[in-house]
Design a protein around this motif. Structure first.
Motif, PDB file in Angstrom:
ATOM      1  N   LEU A   1       0.808  -1.219   0.000  1.00 29.34           N
ATOM      2  CA  LEU A   1       0.000   0.000   0.000  1.00 29.34           C
ATOM      3  C   LEU A   1       0.842   1.272   0.000  1.00 29.34           C
ATOM      4  O   LEU A   1       0.327   2.344  -0.293  1.00 29.34           O
ATOM      5  CB  LEU A   1      -0.930   0.013   1.219  1.00 29.34           C
ATOM      6  CG  LEU A   1      -2.054  -1.020   1.236  1.00 29.34           C
ATOM      7  CD1 LEU A   1      -2.759  -1.007   2.592  1.00 29.34           C
ATOM      8  CD2 LEU A   1      -3.050  -0.742   0.128  1.00 29.34           C
TER       9      LEU A   1
ATOM     10  N   ARG B   1      -5.592   1.759  12.738  1.00 29.44           N
ATOM     11  CA  ARG B   1      -6.657   1.365  11.805  1.00 29.44           C
ATOM     12  C   ARG B   1      -6.436  -0.089  11.393  1.00 29.44           C
ATOM     13  O   ARG B   1      -5.580  -0.395  10.570  1.00 29.44           O
ATOM     14  CB  ARG B   1      -6.643   2.268  10.565  1.00 29.44           C
ATOM     15  CG  ARG B   1      -7.767   1.982   9.575  1.00 29.44           C
ATOM     16  CD  ARG B   1      -7.572   2.769   8.297  1.00 29.44           C
ATOM     17  NE  ARG B   1      -8.697   2.634   7.401  1.00 29.44           N
ATOM     18  CZ  ARG B   1      -8.884   1.615   6.568  1.00 29.44           C
ATOM     19  NH1 ARG B   1      -7.993   0.635   6.522  1.00 29.44           N
ATOM     20  NH2 ARG B   1      -9.943   1.577   5.783  1.00 29.44           N
TER      21      ARG B   1
ATOM     22  N   GLU C   1      -2.830  -1.184  11.512  1.00 33.22           N
ATOM     23  CA  GLU C   1      -1.852  -0.290  10.895  1.00 33.22           C
ATOM     24  C   GLU C   1      -1.863   1.045  11.628  1.00 33.22           C
ATOM     25  O   GLU C   1      -2.922   1.627  11.883  1.00 33.22           O
ATOM     26  CB  GLU C   1      -2.173  -0.065   9.414  1.00 33.22           C
ATOM     27  CG  GLU C   1      -1.984  -1.291   8.546  1.00 33.22           C
ATOM     28  CD  GLU C   1      -0.552  -1.776   8.516  1.00 33.22           C
ATOM     29  OE1 GLU C   1       0.357  -0.997   8.836  1.00 33.22           O
ATOM     30  OE2 GLU C   1      -0.342  -2.947   8.185  1.00 33.22           O
TER      31      GLU C   1
ATOM     32  N   LEU D   1     -12.632  -2.081  12.391  1.00 35.97           N
ATOM     33  CA  LEU D   1     -11.200  -1.809  12.345  1.00 35.97           C
ATOM     34  C   LEU D   1     -10.648  -1.237  13.648  1.00 35.97           C
ATOM     35  O   LEU D   1      -9.438  -1.075  13.793  1.00 35.97           O
ATOM     36  CB  LEU D   1     -10.892  -0.827  11.200  1.00 35.97           C
ATOM     37  CG  LEU D   1     -11.191  -1.356   9.790  1.00 35.97           C
ATOM     38  CD1 LEU D   1     -11.047  -0.235   8.773  1.00 35.97           C
ATOM     39  CD2 LEU D   1     -10.275  -2.512   9.449  1.00 35.97           C
TER      40      LEU D   1
ATOM     41  N   ARG E   1     -10.830   4.694  12.772  1.00 40.68           N
ATOM     42  CA  ARG E   1     -10.610   5.296  11.457  1.00 40.68           C
ATOM     43  C   ARG E   1     -10.179   6.734  11.673  1.00 40.68           C
ATOM     44  O   ARG E   1     -10.317   7.285  12.767  1.00 40.68           O
ATOM     45  CB  ARG E   1     -11.885   5.247  10.601  1.00 40.68           C
ATOM     46  CG  ARG E   1     -12.329   3.849  10.180  1.00 40.68           C
ATOM     47  CD  ARG E   1     -13.578   3.926   9.319  1.00 40.68           C
ATOM     48  NE  ARG E   1     -14.136   2.624   9.015  1.00 40.68           N
ATOM     49  CZ  ARG E   1     -13.862   1.930   7.917  1.00 40.68           C
ATOM     50  NH1 ARG E   1     -13.013   2.427   7.031  1.00 40.68           N
ATOM     51  NH2 ARG E   1     -14.420   0.761   7.702  1.00 40.68           N
TER      52      ARG E   1
ATOM     53  N   LYS F   1      -3.014   4.676   0.851  1.00 45.86           N
ATOM     54  CA  LYS F   1      -4.444   4.909   1.046  1.00 45.86           C
ATOM     55  C   LYS F   1      -4.917   4.686   2.474  1.00 45.86           C
ATOM     56  O   LYS F   1      -5.886   5.321   2.915  1.00 45.86           O
ATOM     57  CB  LYS F   1      -5.255   4.036   0.082  1.00 45.86           C
ATOM     58  CG  LYS F   1      -5.325   4.604  -1.328  1.00 45.86           C
ATOM     59  CD  LYS F   1      -6.356   3.872  -2.170  1.00 45.86           C
ATOM     60  CE  LYS F   1      -6.476   4.526  -3.544  1.00 45.86           C
ATOM     61  NZ  LYS F   1      -7.483   3.832  -4.389  1.00 45.86           N
ATOM     62  N   TYR F   2      -4.272   3.784   3.223  1.00 49.12           N
ATOM     63  CA  TYR F   2      -4.766   3.547   4.576  1.00 49.12           C
ATOM     64  C   TYR F   2      -4.585   4.771   5.473  1.00 49.12           C
ATOM     65  O   TYR F   2      -5.194   4.853   6.553  1.00 49.12           O
ATOM     66  CB  TYR F   2      -4.107   2.314   5.193  1.00 49.12           C
ATOM     67  CG  TYR F   2      -2.653   2.448   5.581  1.00 49.12           C
ATOM     68  CD1 TYR F   2      -2.279   2.919   6.830  1.00 49.12           C
ATOM     69  CD2 TYR F   2      -1.640   2.073   4.699  1.00 49.12           C
ATOM     70  CE1 TYR F   2      -0.944   3.033   7.185  1.00 49.12           C
ATOM     71  CE2 TYR F   2      -0.303   2.183   5.040  1.00 49.12           C
ATOM     72  CZ  TYR F   2       0.046   2.654   6.282  1.00 49.12           C
ATOM     73  OH  TYR F   2       1.363   2.764   6.636  1.00 49.12           O
ATOM     74  N   LYS F   3      -3.782   5.740   5.023  1.00 47.65           N
ATOM     75  CA  LYS F   3      -3.574   6.965   5.788  1.00 47.65           C
ATOM     76  C   LYS F   3      -4.583   8.059   5.426  1.00 47.65           C
ATOM     77  O   LYS F   3      -4.651   9.075   6.115  1.00 47.65           O
ATOM     78  CB  LYS F   3      -2.160   7.511   5.562  1.00 47.65           C
ATOM     79  CG  LYS F   3      -1.045   6.599   6.007  1.00 47.65           C
ATOM     80  CD  LYS F   3       0.301   7.248   5.730  1.00 47.65           C
ATOM     81  CE  LYS F   3       1.453   6.336   6.115  1.00 47.65           C
ATOM     82  NZ  LYS F   3       2.769   6.960   5.816  1.00 47.65           N
TER      83      LYS F   3
ATOM     84  N   GLU G   1     -10.950   9.435   6.452  1.00 49.71           N
ATOM     85  CA  GLU G   1     -12.201   8.822   5.999  1.00 49.71           C
ATOM     86  C   GLU G   1     -13.419   9.650   6.396  1.00 49.71           C
ATOM     87  O   GLU G   1     -14.552   9.281   6.119  1.00 49.71           O
ATOM     88  CB  GLU G   1     -12.293   7.396   6.537  1.00 49.71           C
ATOM     89  CG  GLU G   1     -11.197   6.521   5.929  1.00 49.71           C
ATOM     90  CD  GLU G   1     -11.126   5.130   6.524  1.00 49.71           C
ATOM     91  OE1 GLU G   1     -11.896   4.261   6.105  1.00 49.71           O
ATOM     92  OE2 GLU G   1     -10.262   4.928   7.404  1.00 49.71           O
TER      93      GLU G   1
END
Length: 553
Positions: A112, A450, A453, A483, A486, A515-517, A520
């Motif tokens: 990622l 998250r 991560e 998760l 978020r 993207k996980y950073k 949201e």
């Protein structure tokens, strides 16, 4: 052999090394030598089950010898770092041990990660090669690897795994060294390993960090093997056990809990993908005795068909507090449930097998190594708190780092005067169900977890602040049932400017941020709430506000 001076690498003091060797905690074998010794003892046992692939320890040892010899023949000299962006496959496990056997240093990045992260990690570690998945439905990692090397202006071998690459410049790792006979490959590996010692650099892991992109954690040969072996002992694993793992394998948790921990005792890694819907099949279909569940897969414990997992004896939870009903559901099936808390920097705690259910449900247990040392300090001080009070977790021990790589200034702040690592996590020492244990009480560091991560809030806030419309930004965790947390961004815009979640996402894509950073949820405020006495952003109020938000962005 004597270790060459390295001003970037902080090793353990000679006195600590002597003590850990004397106490039987460190052994004079490298990780690669440990694998070879285990293969000689447990050669016919399964080392790895992954989809339709099954490898015994003897087969894993032989194929990794050949891959290592092939890497050496490419001219990749021992000591060189190799960026990893690969998936949970059998070839990834082979690549891991092959790199270690070749004396190369895996750098545990994620598929990622994008240019924002990889360029800085590469600047710090100066990799000689970049191993990527040949095929990724979401992103062309092969093209990305070449772009990163070209942007840095360096020659860097691009290795691919799990399929051929479209680019002819890439080297396919999966067949590398197959033309070298077993005896010849073994001699090459033995010659390389002879030049390594207990405190030779083995692996680069990454920290969640408190500023900027992740800091680099140097994992040394003997300490890093002791990390996994200590966990295996704490969990009571042994030959014949099958440990199912579905979180990213090239990650500290993956290497310790999924790979080196089980392999240290001749147990089997049952490797799956990060897919909660496939968790039951992974466990039942492969006769797993143990499984690690991250936050996204906690509900496996409540699955009505879990009773069909007749071989399952232990479930280990990681990443967030476990609901009591989840632990109770396992107990009704006669399955042990426990928790684990660990970090790439070192210290790991888990709930012992003989702990009462009450303590396993409410705590993360105790340290896994007899030489682990814990102190709970009043944040920002070196004054210990009383039992039962909350303090910052500080740690020292036989697998906890003594310094981040090439980060002398940061290391002065990250450790106490007597060498305890300041984790930034808040814990309390309590007695629950008649046993002494530790409970997680939050964090000092502005960090969001998250799905396991870690997202460094300051890093994301700086990225948000680089947008022309943003005058000020704050990132806080927003509770999430699946998760754990978020990321919710609160922003104050410049006069007349507008911004929404779609524009924030476009901005982060332009900056090549993983993207996980990405936030949201984006909430625009007229002004930031402040702690009146000092003028700092009142993050506590923002967190409470984030808890009240609905699902709509």
């Amino acid at each position: 052999m004597p270790l060459a001076p390295d001003t970037k690498l902080v090793r353990y003091p000679a006195g600590d090394e002597a003590r850990y060797v004397r106490d039987g905690l460190w052994e004079p074998l490298t990780i690669a030598k440990h694998l070879h010794a285990i293969a000689r003892e447990h050669g016919d046992r399964d080392a790895l089950i992954c989809g339709g692939t099954r490898l015994t320890f003897a087969e894993l040892d032989r194929v990794t010898d050949r891959r290592a010899a092939g890497l050496h023949r490419l001219g990749l000299a021992p000591g060189g770092a190799v960026l990893l962006q690969v998936h949970n496959t059998a070839n990834t496990v082979i690549a891991w041990y092959a790199l270690l056997k070749a004396g190369l240093v895996p750098v545990c990045t994620l598929p990622l990660h994008r240019g924002h992260e990889i360029s800085e990690i590469a600047r710090q570690t100066r990799p000689v090669a970049h191993l990527v998945a040949a095929r990724d439905p979401r992103f062309d990692l092969v093209r990305f690897a070449f772009q990163q090397a070209e942007a840095a202006g360096v020659g860097r071998t691009v290795l691919v795994s799990d399929g051929p690459a479209d680019d002819p410049r890439a080297v396919e790792l999966d067949g590398l060294g197959d033309d070298i006979d077993d005896a010849g490959a073994r001699r090459i590996v033995e010659d390389i390993q002879a030049g390594l010692g207990m405190q030779s650099l083995a692996v680069f892991q990454l920290s969640g960090g408190t500023t900027g992109v992740p800091k680099v954690i140097p994992c040394l040969q003997a300490p890093y093997w002791h990390y996994g072996a200590s966990l295996a002992k704490a969990m009571g694993w042994g030959p014949g056990d099958r440990i199912a793992f579905m979180m990213p394998i090239v990650h500290n948790a993956g290497i310790i809990i999924g790979l080196q921990g089980p392999h240290s005792v001749g147990a089997t890694l049952v490797l799956g993908t990060p897919d909660a819907s496939a968790a039951l099949d992974l466990v039942v279909g492969n006769g797993a005795t143990d499984v690690l569940l991250g936050p996204f897969a906690f509900d496996l414990a409540l699955h009505p068909d879990l009773a069909t997992a007749t071989t399952l004896r232990r479930v280990l939870f990681s990443g967030k507090k476990v609901p009591r009903r989840t632990m109770d559901a396992l107990a009704e099936l006669g399955i042990w449930g426990g928790q684990i808390f660990g970090m790439s920097e070192g210290l790991c705690l888990t709930t012992p097998l003989d702990f009462p259910l009450e303590a396993r449900a409410a705590s993360v247990g105790v340290p896994i190594s007899p030489a682990d040392e814990i102190r709970l300090y009043e944040p920002g001080t070196e004054r210990e708190v009383a039992p039962g009070e909350v303090g910052e977790l500080c740690a020292r021990g036989p697998y906890t780092l003594h310094g981040y790589y090439d980060a002398a200034e940061h290391n002065r702040r990250a450790f106490t005067a007597d060498g305890f690592y300041r984790t930034g996590d808040l814990m309390a020492e309590r007695t629950i169900g008649g046993v002494r244990c530790y409970t997680v009480e939050g964090r000092i560091k502005n960090m969001i977890s998250r799905g396991g991560e870690k997202i460094n809030t300051e890093e994301v806030e700086l990225l948000l602040g680089s947008h022309d419309a943003v005058a000020e930004a704050a990132l806080v965790p927003m509770p999430d049932a699946r998760l754990g947390e978020r990321a919710c961004a609160f922003v104050v815009t410049r006069q007349g400017a507008r911004i929404d979640l779609a524009e924030v996402r476009a901005h982060f894509e332009r900056l090549e941020v993983a993207k996980y950073k990405w936030p949201e949820r984006v909430v625009v405020l007229p002004e930031m709430p402040r702690v009146s006495q000092v003028g700092k952003i009142d993050r506590r109020r923002l967190r409470k506000l984030a808890e009240t938000l609905g699902d709509e962005p």
